[in-house]
Every structure is written in C-alpha cells, then in structure tokens.
Design a protein around this motif. Structure first.
Motif, PDB file in Angstrom:
ATOM      1  N   ARG A 298      45.324   1.546 -23.167  1.00  0.00           N
ATOM      2  CA  ARG A 298      46.698   0.939 -24.711  1.00  0.00           C
ATOM      3  C   ARG A 298      46.542  -0.131 -24.911  1.00  0.00           C
ATOM      4  O   ARG A 298      46.465  -0.799 -25.802  1.00  0.00           O
ATOM      5  N   SER A 299      45.390  -1.312 -24.081  1.00  0.00           N
ATOM      6  CA  SER A 299      45.334  -2.522 -24.779  1.00  0.00           C
ATOM      7  C   SER A 299      43.815  -2.617 -25.033  1.00  0.00           C
ATOM      8  O   SER A 299      44.050  -3.780 -25.306  1.00  0.00           O
ATOM      9  N   GLY A 300      43.376  -1.848 -25.117  1.00  0.00           N
ATOM     10  CA  GLY A 300      41.605  -1.934 -25.780  1.00  0.00           C
ATOM     11  C   GLY A 300      40.881  -1.719 -24.989  1.00  0.00           C
ATOM     12  O   GLY A 300      39.611  -1.851 -25.357  1.00  0.00           O
ATOM     13  N   GLY A 301      40.949  -2.151 -23.848  1.00  0.00           N
ATOM     14  CA  GLY A 301      39.937  -2.604 -22.474  1.00  0.00           C
ATOM     15  C   GLY A 301      39.416  -1.746 -21.764  1.00  0.00           C
ATOM     16  O   GLY A 301      39.782  -0.213 -22.598  1.00  0.00           O
ATOM     17  N   GLN A 302      38.172  -1.983 -21.247  1.00  0.00           N
ATOM     18  CA  GLN A 302      38.170  -0.414 -20.899  1.00  0.00           C
ATOM     19  C   GLN A 302      38.684  -0.029 -19.888  1.00  0.00           C
ATOM     20  O   GLN A 302      39.773  -0.768 -18.615  1.00  0.00           O
ATOM     21  N   VAL A 303      38.939   1.614 -18.562  1.00  0.00           N
ATOM     22  CA  VAL A 303      38.932   1.824 -17.463  1.00  0.00           C
ATOM     23  C   VAL A 303      38.484   0.698 -16.616  1.00  0.00           C
ATOM     24  O   VAL A 303      37.032   1.363 -15.750  1.00  0.00           O
ATOM     25  N   ARG A 304      38.918   0.200 -15.488  1.00  0.00           N
ATOM     26  CA  ARG A 304      38.107  -0.424 -14.516  1.00  0.00           C
ATOM     27  C   ARG A 304      39.174  -0.526 -13.012  1.00  0.00           C
ATOM     28  O   ARG A 304      39.392  -2.088 -12.806  1.00  0.00           O
TER      29      ARG A 304
END
Ligand SMILES: [Zn+2]
Length: 294
Positions: free
Chosen positions: A250-256
């Motif tokens: 949701r914060s536009g980042g990659q899932v890491r």
C-alpha cells in the motif's frame, strides 16, 4: 462489540491522557508503515530506519499533561467513545492476565501504565505523535494510544470496528506481558526478516490478543457481551491489514520479507486466530520456550 451493562468497571486502573507538541517514539508498535512514513517525511535516510525504531530507549519519565478520562463513567460510555473503549479494554485485559499469567507462566501480573493521548505526548521512549500509531514503551512499561490512529485502519484495508480497536489494545498489552516474561528485548528491528525474533515477538503479541478475545465474554465477571463471528472477523481483517506485506504494498514499495519486523498479513491473521481458538499461552509460544502450563 459491546461492554455489558453490568460490567464492573469501577476497580480498573484508569488511563491518563496527554497532549503536547513533539516528534516520534520507538517501541513495539502495531505496524511499521506510520513510523517509516513519518521518518521519510522528516527527511530521514531509509538506511537509518532500523536503528531509529529499534534503538535507544532512554529511560525518561512521561511528561506532558495528564488527566483522568472524566467522561468515561459507565459501561455504555465505552460503547460510545473510542477513548473510553481503550480505557475499559485495558481494564478487561488486566483482569484476564491477573489470573492467566500466574497460572500459565508462573509470573505475577503487574499492570502496565496506559496513556490515551491526542496529537502528541511524551513517553519514556521519546515523543509520540498520532503518526506513530499505538505502541508499548518498555522503558516506562506503558502502552500509548492515540485514538485518531483508528481512523487509519480503513485506509489500510482493515475494519475500524470496536473489536478491532480492542485487538490493538490487547496487542500492546501483549508486549507488556513479554516485558514481564523477560522476552521483549529479544525483538531487534536491526535484525528483521520473516523468521526474525522481531516478527516472532509481534506474532506472539497478536496471539496474546487472540487469547484475550477468547476470554473476554466468558465467566461471571465478563465485561463484554458475547463476541460474534462478525466481530471476530473484523479483528482478523485488521490483523491482516497491519501485516508488513500489505503495508509495503500500500505504501507503493516492494514486498520484501527480509525487512519485515511485524510479520505478513497471513502470519498475523493466523497468530491472532490461534490465540483465539486455543486461549492458552502455550499455543502462542512463537519463541519455542516450552515454559507454559495450561
Ligand atoms: Zn507490536
């Protein structure tokens, strides 16, 4: 989710309220997004995030003004006002752990401090603001709640229901239980990851919250009306919403997964459900300590 009309709220340890200008706090929060979002907004280097969140709990007594929640007088007030709901939930969670913690872990329960604030307040872990989200500060053994945070649960894809709010209160109290158990300090945000101690500690707090929900409507002195399936589903929704993968997406980042400190949506949901279904500390033994009796 409602407090019973005959719930005996009179003996509870009342929360204090606070409000004052300020910055940010570190501690066992409900999720990562808000801390990180605020930190980046303030121009921080993403590489320093772990250090800031995990680091330095300098002992310092809570400052700011405090006062009683003077409009929280009857059980019904807890069904109307979010701050009264937090206050009463804290009392109900105290009541359960007073029995359960000695029985199942052989540890005497000492209630944590609880602070309901708006805007910003001083904690033993630094300044807290609405953007910090609810958190537990080990330095002053107190849980901090800004009720305006609850509005963000919908934005995260959770459900801002009364029981979801109660889950959050019970989760932060779960960190206090870990503090009493001597395990909370195993959490290290500098060493994150899906299998990290940080995640195990968060999942255990979710599981402990599930234990409370399973007990909250049972027995003579129960404070809550019978909890319905729909209400439990709303708390599960919220446990999913504060999962690190959901927040990263949701914060536009990659899932890491290697950066996780609180666990995936799946992990958090399942930890809460385990606590709810089993109702015992042994079922929440994410650290594999094998010390609980049930
Ligand atoms: Zn937490």
């Amino acid at each position: 989710m409602t407090f019973r009309e005959d719930a005996d709220i009179s003996g509870r340890r009342k929360a204090t309220t606070g409000g004052r200008g300020g910055r940010i706090a570190a501690g066992g929060g409900i999720g990562s997004l808000l801390l990180i979002g605020l930190f980046l907004l303030m121009g921080g280097n993403p590489g320093d995030i772990g250090q800031m969140i995990g680091g330095g709990n300098q002992a310092q007594l809570p400052g700011g003004q405090t006062s009683e929640l003077e409009h929280c007088n009857t059980p019904e007030d807890g069904n109307i006002h979010a701050d009264c709901r937090v206050d009463y939930t804290a009392g109900a969670v105290d009541q359960m752990w007073e029995t359960l913690l000695p029985e199942q872990a052989g540890i005497e329960y000492v209630p944590p401090g609880r602070v309901v604030f708006q805007g910003a307040t001083q904690s033993g872990c630094g300044q807290a603001s609405a953007a910090t989200g609810p958190f537990y500060c080990p330095a002053d053994q107190s849980a901090y709640f800004d009720v305006s945070f609850f509005d963000q649960l919908d934005q995260l894809g959770g459900t801002n229901s009364p029981l979801a709010q109660m889950y959050i209160v019970a989760h932060e109290f779960g960190h206090h239980i870990q503090q009493l158990e001597g395990t909370l300090s195993l959490s290290n945000y500098n060493d994150p990851g899906a299998d990290s101690n940080a995640v195990k500690i968060e999942l255990q707090a979710d599981c402990y919250a599930g234990i409370w929900v399973s007990h909250a409507d049972k027995g003579e002195g129960a404070w809550l009306e019978p909890v319905t399936r729909e209400q439990v589903a709303s708390a599960i929704d919220t446990a999913r919403a504060v999962g690190d993968d959901n927040i990263q997406q949701r914060s536009g980042g990659q899932v890491r997964p290697d950066t996780w400190t609180h666990g995936s949506s799946e992990q958090r949901q399942s930890a809460f459900i385990t606590g709810y279904n089993e109702g015992t500390m042994a079922a929440c033994d994410t650290l594999d300590r094998g010390v609980y009796r049930s």
